[in-house]
Design a protein around this motif. Structure first.
Motif, PDB file in Angstrom:
ATOM      1  N   SER A 140       0.833  -1.206   0.000  1.00  0.00           N
ATOM      2  CA  SER A 140       0.000   0.000   0.000  1.00  0.00           C
ATOM      3  C   SER A 140       0.867   1.255   0.000  1.00  0.00           C
ATOM      4  O   SER A 140       0.637   2.189  -0.781  1.00  0.00           O
ATOM      5  N   PHE A 141       1.869   1.297   0.875  1.00  0.00           N
ATOM      6  CA  PHE A 141       2.746   2.468   0.953  1.00  0.00           C
ATOM      7  C   PHE A 141       3.509   2.668  -0.359  1.00  0.00           C
ATOM      8  O   PHE A 141       3.724   3.798  -0.796  1.00  0.00           O
ATOM      9  N   ALA A 142       3.908   1.566  -0.991  1.00  0.00           N
ATOM     10  CA  ALA A 142       4.638   1.672  -2.264  1.00  0.00           C
ATOM     11  C   ALA A 142       3.744   2.260  -3.351  1.00  0.00           C
ATOM     12  O   ALA A 142       4.217   3.021  -4.209  1.00  0.00           O
ATOM     13  N   SER A 143       2.444   1.943  -3.316  1.00  0.00           N
ATOM     14  CA  SER A 143       1.531   2.510  -4.318  1.00  0.00           C
ATOM     15  C   SER A 143       1.420   4.023  -4.160  1.00  0.00           C
ATOM     16  O   SER A 143       1.249   4.739  -5.142  1.00  0.00           O
ATOM     17  N   LEU A 144       1.511   4.516  -2.920  1.00  0.00           N
ATOM     18  CA  LEU A 144       1.476   5.968  -2.699  1.00  0.00           C
ATOM     19  C   LEU A 144       2.781   6.629  -3.107  1.00  0.00           C
ATOM     20  O   LEU A 144       2.786   7.717  -3.688  1.00  0.00           O
ATOM     21  N   LEU A 145       3.894   5.969  -2.819  1.00  0.00           N
ATOM     22  CA  LEU A 145       5.200   6.531  -3.191  1.00  0.00           C
ATOM     23  C   LEU A 145       5.348   6.638  -4.703  1.00  0.00           C
ATOM     24  O   LEU A 145       5.856   7.635  -5.220  1.00  0.00           O
ATOM     25  N   GLY A 146       4.912   5.614  -5.427  1.00  0.00           N
ATOM     26  CA  GLY A 146       5.031   5.644  -6.884  1.00  0.00           C
ATOM     27  C   GLY A 146       4.245   6.776  -7.509  1.00  0.00           C
ATOM     28  O   GLY A 146       4.639   7.322  -8.551  1.00  0.00           O
ATOM     29  N   GLY A 147       3.128   7.152  -6.874  1.00  0.00           N
ATOM     30  CA  GLY A 147       2.313   8.226  -7.423  1.00  0.00           C
ATOM     31  C   GLY A 147       2.971   9.588  -7.401  1.00  0.00           C
ATOM     32  O   GLY A 147       2.512  10.516  -8.079  1.00  0.00           O
ATOM     33  N   LEU A 148       4.062   9.738  -6.637  1.00  0.00           N
ATOM     34  CA  LEU A 148       4.750  11.027  -6.544  1.00  0.00           C
ATOM     35  C   LEU A 148       5.524  11.380  -7.811  1.00  0.00           C
ATOM     36  O   LEU A 148       5.903  12.537  -8.004  1.00  0.00           O
ATOM     37  N   VAL A 149       5.761  10.411  -8.679  1.00  0.00           N
ATOM     38  CA  VAL A 149       6.745  10.585  -9.752  1.00  0.00           C
ATOM     39  C   VAL A 149       6.210  11.376 -10.935  1.00  0.00           C
ATOM     40  O   VAL A 149       6.952  12.126 -11.570  1.00  0.00           O
ATOM     41  N   THR A 150       4.929  11.231 -11.271  1.00  0.00           N
ATOM     42  CA  THR A 150       4.387  11.914 -12.444  1.00  0.00           C
ATOM     43  C   THR A 150       3.164  12.746 -12.058  1.00  0.00           C
ATOM     44  O   THR A 150       2.605  12.590 -10.978  1.00  0.00           O
ATOM     45  N   MET A 151       2.730  13.579 -12.989  1.00  0.00           N
ATOM     46  CA  MET A 151       1.580  14.429 -12.724  1.00  0.00           C
ATOM     47  C   MET A 151       0.304  13.605 -12.546  1.00  0.00           C
ATOM     48  O   MET A 151      -0.595  13.978 -11.781  1.00  0.00           O
ATOM     49  N   ILE A 152       0.190  12.461 -13.233  1.00  0.00           N
ATOM     50  CA  ILE A 152      -1.037  11.667 -13.189  1.00  0.00           C
ATOM     51  C   ILE A 152      -0.966  10.559 -12.150  1.00  0.00           C
ATOM     52  O   ILE A 152      -1.901   9.767 -12.013  1.00  0.00           O
ATOM     53  N   GLY A 153       0.129  10.488 -11.385  1.00  0.00           N
ATOM     54  CA  GLY A 153       0.305   9.390 -10.448  1.00  0.00           C
ATOM     55  C   GLY A 153      -0.626   9.436  -9.253  1.00  0.00           C
ATOM     56  O   GLY A 153      -0.938   8.405  -8.675  1.00  0.00           O
ATOM     57  N   THR A 154      -1.075  10.638  -8.882  1.00  0.00           N
ATOM     58  CA  THR A 154      -1.941  10.779  -7.714  1.00  0.00           C
ATOM     59  C   THR A 154      -2.772  12.059  -7.874  1.00  0.00           C
ATOM     60  O   THR A 154      -2.280  13.049  -8.463  1.00  0.00           O
ATOM     61  N   PRO A 155      -4.002  12.096  -7.400  1.00  0.00           N
ATOM     62  CA  PRO A 155      -4.838  13.300  -7.557  1.00  0.00           C
ATOM     63  C   PRO A 155      -4.204  14.596  -7.062  1.00  0.00           C
ATOM     64  O   PRO A 155      -4.378  15.638  -7.712  1.00  0.00           O
ATOM     65  N   PRO A 156      -3.480  14.612  -5.906  1.00  0.00           N
ATOM     66  CA  PRO A 156      -2.862  15.881  -5.495  1.00  0.00           C
ATOM     67  C   PRO A 156      -1.950  16.485  -6.554  1.00  0.00           C
ATOM     68  O   PRO A 156      -1.932  17.723  -6.728  1.00  0.00           O
ATOM     69  N   ASN A 157      -1.194  15.668  -7.274  1.00  0.00           N
ATOM     70  CA  ASN A 157      -0.326  16.199  -8.329  1.00  0.00           C
ATOM     71  C   ASN A 157      -1.151  16.843  -9.439  1.00  0.00           C
ATOM     72  O   ASN A 157      -0.791  17.904  -9.975  1.00  0.00           O
TER      73      ASN A 157
END
Length: 595
Positions: A140-157
């Motif tokens: 679970s934590f790895a899925s959140l970390l991976g989202g930091l890398v691109t603009m579409i990786g996570t809603p906050p970006n």
């Protein structure tokens, strides 16, 4: 301080408290907050629902559809082959699973990436005879970390990028988050693989996967003999006698099996009923004359009927987890009427790795609950999907997935390239990608609509006008001036660290999307007051808002693994707090260096 500023700050305070209280779902709270803002005159009526056309909302919806298409592309089978050799040690298994989910979540929704890898990880844990709890929280934590890398990786970006466009005329690019996000993700994954997973407490309640439900001790075989009051009654009538706490799994009649019989099925003399329920629930049946327990008789063929049924090709028992936004969330079992509506039986429920101590009919389902369902093979996959659940393990064959294994990644890559090179705005590029995937039948139109997390869309659509009101009323300027007046000589590195930490704490308590919506205007106001570029402060908010590691409620990925991993609420901070420290320690110097 003006009336509008008092109103918006008071409204936001009440909204955050309601988010934390969690009495109502976050989309309902956001809707109430928007309506309150309109009645208070903070948000203009003409702008009330403009948030739903915001580029961030469109992009998030498109990413969710694309994630569904990627889940259908057959990637699971590829990962199973790749990960087969990583089971030798816990460290190598965690490294392989977390590395893959981190890479996936950089380009698809966090929950989509986690959902793709969750069954694979549980299957690997079973084969390696390791506790799922040591592997699922890192996943679970790895899925959140991976989202930091691109603009579409996570809603906050996505939110931060579009807010930058509205205020500065140019959004963050697809890979503008990569220098900081990749450094944070790599260091975070190294911590998880080497130290983090060892900090997860061993939960004494967690049982081996095969023993989680212990169904055998709840199976009873009874024969209906002459004079029984059950003769010519129905399956539904029998279940009603037991207050719907007993399930008729099968009827054996003249050596033929009737699996998961309908509630209208009549019970005849000499039928052998295979029932599932605890001893207390079964007591009303044994008060009926003419009913004998086969297990105490001398018919060896009937005595093994339940065991044979569990191996039947028609009879399927599957272990599923309730996904975010499932129709089952918050509903009681008796209200769902799974048997009547879907022809399946609920055999058992596991919550946080153990069986709840209250009766099945009174259970109100939650995200992350693990259910054991029984029904016909032909309809089980469709039913599980309609209920909003995901198969973790099937006691029969695994469900096959498969469509367009090469087409989907190829079309998605073209969409990413179009956005990265600035050919079209990202929301247009991904909307085009979605239409192409639907036309190519890489994802069904019905599944595309189901894949969109409508509560998230409602949340963003309602909160974006409130976030804009923070700026237009001057509330953000008021807050930033207050911060600077208290600490006029505050160094930039400390301000960046402060924004990250505050965003982290808010994200742990409410949700990452509203955290980004509310903190971004403050970052812009602080940058304007200090006469510096807003980019480092916006990047700080993006990193902090996407880092919810202290609680299971901060992000749906954390909630989703709570049941299968058998975690308690307080287990998350043990691995999450050191991870937060690692993130702040890496992100602050990287933001200063890059931005």
């Amino acid at each position: 301080m003006t009336w509008d500023q008092i109103s918006i700050l008071g409204l936001l305070s009440v909204t955050v408290v309601m988010f934390i209280w969690n009495r109502w779902r976050y989309d309902v709270v956001a809707g109430i907050a928007l309506l309150a803002a309109i009645y208070l005159g903070i948000v203009d009526v003409d702008r009330a629902f403009a948030g739903f056309s915001h580029p961030a909302v469109i992009t998030v919806a498109c990413v969710l559809v694309i994630s569904k298409a990627l889940q259908n592309s057959g990637l699971v089978d590829i990962f199973l082959r790749v990960l087969a050799g990583a089971r030798r040690s816990a460290t190598s298994q965690i490294a392989a699973n977390c590395g893959i989910v981190g890479c996936l979540s950089a380009f698809m929704n966090n929950i989509g990436a986690l959902a793709l890898m969750l069954p694979v990880t549980i299957r690997d844990a079973k084969k390696a005879k390791r506790r799922a709890s040591k592997i699922l929280m890192p996943l679970s934590f790895a899925s959140l970390l991976g989202g930091l890398v691109t603009m579409i990786g996570t809603p906050p970006n996505i939110i931060i990028a579009t807010i930058r466009q509205e205020n500065l005329g140019q959004p963050f690019g697809m890979f503008d988050f990569a220098p900081v996000g990749l450094a944070v993700a790599v260091c975070g994954l190294l911590y998880i693989v080497t130290i983090g997973w060892r900090l997860i407490p061993v939960n004494g309640q967690e049982e081996a996967q095969d023993d989680r439900f212990q169904i055998a001790r709840y199976l009873t075989e009874v024969r209906v003999t002459e004079g029984s009051l059950l003769i010519n009654s129905t399956v539904g009538g029998l279940e009603k006698i037991c207050e719907n706490e007993v399930t008729v799994m099968a009827i054996i009649r003249h050596k033929r099996n009737r699996l998961a019989p309908s509630t209208a099925e009549k019970i005849l003399e000499h039928d052998v009923l295979i029932l599932q329920g605890d001893s207390e629930s079964l007591q009303p049946l044994f008060a009926s004359p003419g009913l004998v327990q086969v297990g105490d008789g001398d018919d060896d063929a009937d005595k093994d009927a339940a065991s044979d049924l569990l191996q039947s090709e028609e009879f399927k028992v599957v272990e599923v987890v309730i996904m975010p936004n499932s129709m089952m969330e918050g509903v009681m079992m008796r209200d769902l009427r799974l048997h009547d509506r879907y022809g399946i039986n609920l055999l058992a429920v596991s919550r946080q790795g153990s069986t709840p101590m209250f009766r099945l009919a009174r259970i109100r389902f939650r995200i992350g609950d693990v259910l054991l369902l029984q029904g016909a093979d032909k309809t089980m996959e469709q039913t599980v999907s309609a209920l909003g659940c995901m198969v973790l393990f099937s006691k029969a064959r695994a469900f096959a997935i498969r469509t367009k294994s090469y087409v989907t990644p190829g079309v998605f890559a073209l969409g990413i390239a179009a956005a990265a090179f600035g050919l079209v705005p990202v929301q247009i590029a991904f909307a085009t990608t979605c239409v192409a995937l639907i036309l190519l039948k890489a994802v069904k139109l019905r599944d595309a609509y189901r894949s969109i997390e409508w509560p998230i869309i409602i949340l963003l659509g309602c909160l974006i006008p409130i976030g804009e009101a923070l700026h237009t009323t001057g509330a953000t300027e008021l807050i930033s001036n207050g911060i600077l007046s208290v600490a006029f000589d505050i160094p930039l590195w400390f301000l960046i660290a402060l924004l990250i930490v505050v965003s982290m704490l808010l994200s742990d308590l409410i949700h990452n999307s509203p955290t980004a919506v509310l903190m971004a205007p403050l970052a812009l106001s602080l940058a304007e007051a200090m006469q510096i570029s807003p980019d480092p402060l916006l990047m700080a908010v993006a990193i902090g808002a996407a880092s919810a590691y202290l609680t299971p409620i901060g992000h749906q990925s954390n909630t989703l693994v709570m049941g299968p991993g058998g975690y308690n609420f307080g287990d998350y901070w043990r691995m999450g707090l050191p991870l937060d420290i690692v993130i702040v320690s890496v992100a602050v110097p990287m933001i200063l260096w890059v931005w």
